[in-house]
Enzyme design. Structure first.
Site, PDB file in Angstrom:
ATOM      1  N   HIS A 262      21.598  -6.397 -37.026  1.00 14.50           N
ATOM      2  CA  HIS A 262      20.574  -5.397 -37.302  1.00 14.50           C
ATOM      3  C   HIS A 262      21.185  -4.045 -37.649  1.00 14.50           C
ATOM      4  CE1 HIS A 262      20.650  -4.503 -32.742  1.00 14.50           C
ATOM      5  NE2 HIS A 262      20.999  -3.359 -33.302  1.00 14.50           N
TER       6      HIS A 262
ATOM      7  N   ASP B 290      15.806   5.205 -35.227  1.00 17.91           N
ATOM      8  CA  ASP B 290      14.955   4.407 -34.356  1.00 17.91           C
ATOM      9  C   ASP B 290      14.796   5.022 -32.973  1.00 17.91           C
ATOM     10  OD1 ASP B 290      17.567   3.969 -33.488  1.00 17.91           O
ATOM     11  OD2 ASP B 290      17.678   1.983 -34.390  1.00 17.91           O
TER      12      ASP B 290
ATOM     13  N   GLU C 157      15.641  -6.185 -37.054  1.00 17.33           N
ATOM     14  CA  GLU C 157      16.162  -7.429 -36.497  1.00 17.33           C
ATOM     15  C   GLU C 157      16.127  -8.558 -37.533  1.00 17.33           C
ATOM     16  OE1 GLU C 157      17.712  -7.392 -33.886  1.00 17.33           O
ATOM     17  OE2 GLU C 157      16.761  -6.322 -32.236  1.00 17.33           O
TER      18      GLU C 157
END
Length: 637
Positions: A165, A92, A170
């Protein structure tokens, strides 16, 4: 070879893990398992190289994998581990985010790993935080397809957030989700706030691999360190699969291992209440833990527990060993009662056999180590006050300057006051000009850092003077590891340890108090405690150390569990108010402090609530009704 300690095993293989739905391995602390994980990755890289194959790694950021990356770098430098056949994909990145930003995951990965190994730059894949909004969807599809074209991930390294998460998937993320943009949960942003010097600076969006992308990996290891991850890890490992805890999807993966330290595993059934899952060896500490747990579970004082209470809650074996609830209750009640003392330095001229501290010497030399310039009064201000009042030679040592926690607005206020008194003062002009023109992520100049440090020093002296401590007994150590000007700190070095040893050798204390709370959002508490432990290890054979006891207090985030407390110092309502006033001297840390973690209450409110709750727990267990209690656990070296 892959070590058996972390090799995948079917969850629930053993009786004590029967509530667990993911294979989990527990270690005392994070260093050893980080090395083991790094060596598993190294083994995979070498195996793929022997087969002339590419090794595709999925990598994570955050504090959890840092130890793994450090070991991989070490293996590269010392054992020749090559990354020439490795292709990496990071989970990410914040959005929007410049690569050069110190908070970017691009910066993190190069700083901790890529700059130190021989991986080809073109083999590094990290989501681009600056892709235009119009191209974002197509970019995510391209990122996903690039992983698929390589045959998927051979290995995925994960951490876990307090929302459950993985990556930035999420709560509410779907099992089939793929690489995409996502809005970050408020808790996630709160947890990231220390790195960004405040939640207002944390991006609201991110790009993340999806749950489905992660689940396609051939091997997954999730790392969990620290008490603040314990509750979400219990839910992840023991609860049913639920999109509100995305990490629970990993229960369906056939080659996943969770690797935890003692803090992170503390809420698992086999750790918290082992008598509910298997036969126990009932030593004194486990008996005490079980009785306190049972009393709190049933809402009964210890002396009111019955044989039936024990039998109905998995402790029949304990009763067989002890004979009856009556005998066991009295024994455990007395043990709890003996933790309470109004004389933290030891009560003179008395039998100390049932007291937590020695009576002799009557007047002790004491060092209170405080990681930041306010932890002393926040965490043990009442005890601090009492030690001084009872005539001990008390010293307080502030291990770091705490300068990074002073806001620019606060520093500007002091600079402008100084400017009004001293019109011709170039350093002050330099500070004011720098603050007014400061860019995002710009590191403070030295003179500004010095001012911020002096602000915290003056606040500390105000608090210690209020408590009646002489200035000559206040020590500012300014440990070098902290003085980077950024949230990221350096590793401990010999010069840090030498400073610690120097003070201990000078004072030759009978008591040392230190912060044992490792939930500090930016890790300074743990580093400061490590510095003390390393120093003690080096000097523990000295004669004066044979008379030194170490007591650990906890900071503003968590308190010791009742069964862990070995010294409980009651406070009167007046002492609670004195402690509050001492905390108030730290004005720069009031009203929206930068590093308060996920708790929005001010530190003085947290401290009072925590001390009041500890007293209530003692009262509920059948002890006297005190206004507040500060708690300590002894560290035996």
């Amino acid at each position: 070879m892959i070590l058996d300690t972390i090799r995948y095993k079917e969850p629930g293989t053993f009786e004590e893990t029967r509530f667990e739905k993911v294979h989990s391995v527990i270690f005392k602390e994070s260093k050893e398992p980080s090395i083991l994980v790094a060596r598993e990755i190294a083994h995979l890289i070498k195996l793929k190289k022997e087969r002339n194959e590419t090794c595709v790694l999925g990598l994570a950021t955050g504090s959890s994998p840092i130890g793994v990356y450090q070991e991989l770098v070490k293996l590269h430098r010392e054992e020749g581990l090559s990354f020439s056949n490795v292709i990496t994909f990071n989970l990410d990145e914040y959005y929007p985010m410049e690569r050069s930003n110190m908070q970017s995951y691009h910066y993190f990965m190069h700083d901790h790993l890529f700059n130190h190994v021989d991986i080809p730059p073109e083999n590094i894949n990290i989501p681009d935080g600056k892709v235009s909004p119009g191209n974002l969807k197509a970019y995510c599809i391209e990122y996903e397809n690039k992983i698929k074209d390589l045959g998927g991930l051979d290995f995925q390294l994960l951490g876990i957030g307090r929302t459950g998460h993985i990556g930035f998937n999420e709560p509410g993320s779907h099992l089939n989700s793929r690489t995409r943009s996502i809005t970050l949960d408020h808790i996630t942003r709160v947890d990231a706030a220390p790195d960004f010097l405040g939640i207002d600076n944390v991006p609201r969006k991110a790009i993340t691999m999806g749950i489905g992308t992660v689940m396609d990996a051939k091997r997954i290891i999730l790392l969990g360190w620290g008490n603040n991850k314990a509750e979400i890890l219990r839910k992840t490992i023991e609860s049913s699969i639920n999109s509100e805890v995305p990490a629970t999807y990993l229960q369906e993966h056939n080659n996943t291992t969770f690797i935890l330290d003692e803090g992170a595993s503390s809420e698992l059934t086999r750790v918290k209440t082992p008598w509910l899952v298997s036969t126990c060896v009932w030593d004194s500490s486990l008996k005490f833990k079980a009785v306190v747990w049972l009393s709190e579970l049933l809402g009964k004082s210890i002396l009111k527990l019955t044989d039936s209470d024990y039998n109905n809650n998995g402790m029949a074996e304990l009763l067989i060993q002890e004979g009856s609830a009556y005998d066991l209750n009295i024994k455990m009640f007395n043990k709890l009662q003996h933790t309470i003392t109004g004389w933290p330095g030891g009560k003179p001229n008395c039998d100390a056999s049932n007291r937590p501290e020695r009576a002799i010497p009557e007047k002790k030399r004491i060092i209170i180590f405080s990681p930041h310039p306010d932890d002393d009064v926040i965490s043990m201000g009442g005890t601090f006050d009492r030690l001084i009042t009872q005539g001990h030679e008390v010293h307080v040592a502030y291990q770091t300057s705490g300068n990074i926690a002073v806001s620019d607005d606060e520093a500007l206020k002091f600079a402008e006051i100084t400017k009004s008194l001293c019109k011709e003062c170039k350093p002050v002009d330099q500070i004011i000009d720098f603050i007014k023109s400061k860019k995002d992520n710009e590191i403070d100049i030295n003179i500004l850092r010095k001012l911020k440090g002096e602000i915290r020093r003056s606040e500390s002296k105000g608090a210690t003077r209020y408590l009646g401590l002489s200035d000559e007994n206040v020590h500012f150590l300014d440990l070098p590891f902290y003085e980077t000007g950024t949230v990221k700190k350096n590793n401990l070095e010999k010069k840090d340890i030498d400073i610690m040893i120097g003070l201990i050798e000078e004072i030759k204390p009978h008591q040392i108090y230190a912060a044992g709370d490792l939930s500090d959002p930016h890790g300074t508490h743990k580093t400061c405690l490590d510095a003390l432990f390393i120093a003690i290890e080096e000097i523990k054979k000295e004669d004066y150390m044979k008379d030194c006891w170490v007591w650990l207090y906890r900071g503003a985030w968590h308190e010791w569990e009742t069964y862990q407390i070995e010294m409980a110092v009651p406070m009167s309502p007046d002492q609670v108010l004195r402690k509050r006033q001492a905390i108030f001297y730290h004005q720069s840390q009031k009203d929206g402090v930068m590093f308060q973690g996920s708790d929005s209450r001010e530190f003085w409110v947290r401290a009072e609530d925590r001390n009041r709750l500890t007293a209530k727990r003692y009262n509920d267990l059948g002890l006297a009704d005190y206004a507040a209690i500060e708690a300590f656990k002894r560290y035996v070296f």
